[in-house]
Design a protein around this motif. Structure first.
Motif, PDB file in Angstrom:
ATOM      1  N   GLY A  95       0.749  -0.853   0.172  1.00  0.00           N
ATOM      2  CA  GLY A  95       0.268  -0.047   0.209  1.00  0.00           C
ATOM      3  C   GLY A  95       1.004   1.332   0.086  1.00  0.00           C
ATOM      4  N   TRP A  96       1.758   1.782   0.309  1.00  0.00           N
ATOM      5  CA  TRP A  96       2.642   2.282   0.937  1.00  0.00           C
ATOM      6  C   TRP A  96       3.591   2.507  -0.884  1.00  0.00           C
ATOM      7  CZ3 TRP A  96       6.180   1.523   6.179  1.00  0.00           C
ATOM      8  CH2 TRP A  96       5.162   1.474   7.259  1.00  0.00           C
ATOM      9  N   PHE A  97       3.436   1.878  -0.678  1.00  0.00           N
ATOM     10  CA  PHE A  97       4.611   1.526  -2.276  1.00  0.00           C
ATOM     11  C   PHE A  97       3.580   2.287  -3.308  1.00  0.00           C
ATOM     12  CE2 PHE A  97       5.337  -0.531  -6.791  1.00  0.00           C
ATOM     13  CZ  PHE A  97       6.846   0.064  -7.036  1.00  0.00           C
ATOM     14  N   LEU A  98       2.112   1.428  -3.487  1.00  0.00           N
ATOM     15  CA  LEU A  98       1.458   2.164  -4.606  1.00  0.00           C
ATOM     16  C   LEU A  98       1.166   3.628  -4.058  1.00  0.00           C
ATOM     17  CD1 LEU A  98      -0.149  -0.969  -4.804  1.00  0.00           C
ATOM     18  CD2 LEU A  98       0.740   0.020  -6.796  1.00  0.00           C
ATOM     19  N   GLU A  99       1.291   4.385  -3.166  1.00  0.00           N
ATOM     20  CA  GLU A  99       0.944   5.209  -2.757  1.00  0.00           C
ATOM     21  C   GLU A  99       1.652   5.983  -2.970  1.00  0.00           C
ATOM     22  OE1 GLU A  99      -0.870   8.976  -1.975  1.00  0.00           O
ATOM     23  OE2 GLU A  99      -2.284   7.086  -2.066  1.00  0.00           O
ATOM     24  N   SER A 100       3.126   5.764  -2.737  1.00  0.00           N
ATOM     25  CA  SER A 100       4.595   6.918  -3.571  1.00  0.00           C
ATOM     26  C   SER A 100       4.245   6.881  -5.066  1.00  0.00           C
ATOM     27  CB  SER A 100       5.507   5.984  -2.958  1.00  0.00           C
ATOM     28  OG  SER A 100       5.863   6.107  -1.469  1.00  0.00           O
ATOM     29  N   LEU A 101       4.044   5.762  -5.784  1.00  0.00           N
ATOM     30  CA  LEU A 101       3.739   6.256  -7.272  1.00  0.00           C
ATOM     31  C   LEU A 101       3.260   7.030  -7.237  1.00  0.00           C
ATOM     32  CD1 LEU A 101       3.216   2.258  -8.523  1.00  0.00           C
ATOM     33  CD2 LEU A 101       5.994   3.767  -7.744  1.00  0.00           C
TER      34      LEU A 101
END
Length: 336
Positions: free
Chosen positions: A226-232
């Motif tokens: 979730g953090w990764f996708l939000e970072s994108l």
């Protein structure tokens, strides 16, 4: 997506991809057999972004490049603490007396893995994977491999210059803004130059393979995917014709298309897991669902971490729940 460069730089070569920006390609001793590193003109000196895996062929290539260029290193910017990025930072810093610049999360993470402390020891990783159903043979192979991090990072910097999200690094004639992302590593730093229209994305945005997002013993319940996708999403505001310089694969244009592809990919992976967990399954039992191919020990480590990351993502969104049994294995089932 567009790929403006057909060929790649050879061993010990630098290929110019934008004014003052050079592309260096170094070998890796894995199935993923290369990493892209970057040089930046810094006036009468040279800055580098990432350093490569700590093996002799990479040192030899750096020596050839730097001896030919003849400019001293002004700084070494490290996007994150994984061995192919941090591996030779200490060696390069000692070679030219240049400071290392990186985020605090990445500096400390490298030291905890190297020194096997704070939830980053091999035994803790194996116990974490065992609790998620990894079979004993693969557990043993990971344990026998030992601290592989030191193979790629022979030594670590003992000091550094800390960089923060939003910092602007003046390198030569250009400003580079630090964009911190999460999920792949604790505080991954990408660099964006508006004047050049260039993003050094590190591992946060890759053109053809998906970035590994793994949950390990240190943060067993975190929603790293979730953090990764939000970072994108932080890259979506950049111009779509930005030249993206990734750590693996070829430079490309088409940020939004690639981000959409990655969102679709991870949703498809989650849906494949949901199809399997009509009855409770562990991450170990679901490895073949996400990775239907033979995996070596190095790949098993990443595969288990990624399977757990996807399951944690589904838990965080209420789509599945954790269940236990008398064996102590963590399993997941669809929420009612």
């Amino acid at each position: 997506m567009q790929y403006p460069f057909d060929d790649t730089p050879g061993a010990g070569e630098v290929k110019q991809v934008a004014p003052g920006v050079g592309w260096v390609r170094m070998p890796l001793p894995f199935v993923l057999n290369h990493i892209n590193l970057w040089t930046l003109d810094d006036g009468d000196a040279l800055a580098v972004v990432d350093t490569g895996f700590g093996i002799d062929p990479v040192r030899d290539n750096w020596n050839a490049i730097l001896d030919r260029d003849r400019r001293p290193l002004s700084r070494i910017v490290v996007t994150h603490s994984h061995p192919d990025h941090l591996g030779l930072a200490s060696w390069l810093a000692e070679r030219d007396g240049a400071p290392v610049q990186m985020t605090q999360g990445e500096f400390l993470n490298g030291h905890t893995i190297w020194n096997q402390i704070a939830g980053n020891a091999v035994d803790e990783m194996v116990a974490h994977f065992a609790a998620h159903g990894l079979d004993p043979a693969r557990q043993g192979a990971l344990r026998d491999r030992g601290n592989s991090y030191r193979h790629g990072v022979p030594a670590l910097p003992t000091s550094y210059q800390r960089i923060f999200d939003g910092d602007v690094l003046r390198i030569g004639a250009h400003d580079w803004r630090v964009i911190v992302g999460y999920g792949h590593s604790p505080e991954h730093a990408s660099l964006y130059c508006e004047a050049l229209g260039v993003l050094i994305s590190g591992d946060m945005l890759l053109p053809r393979i998906s970035t590994n997002v793994s949950v390990y013993a240190l943060t067993p319940d975190d929603d790293l995917l979730g953090w990764f996708l939000e970072s994108l999403n932080r890259f979506k505001d950049l111009p779509d014709d930005t030249l993206v310089l990734p750590s693996h694969g070829h430079p490309f244009r088409g940020i939004r298309a690639r981000i959409e592809q990655l969102n679709v990919h991870h949703r498809e992976r989650c849906d494949a897991l949901l199809d399997e967990i009509k009855t409770p399954h562990s991450a170990g039992e679901l490895l073949s669902t996400l990775f239907p191919r033979e995996l070596d020990t190095h790949q098993v480590m990443f595969a288990m971490g990624e399977a757990i990351a996807h399951l944690n993502y589904l838990v965080a969104r209420g789509e599945v729940r954790k269940v236990g049994d008398r064996t102590g294995i963590i399993r997941f089932e669809k929420s009612a």
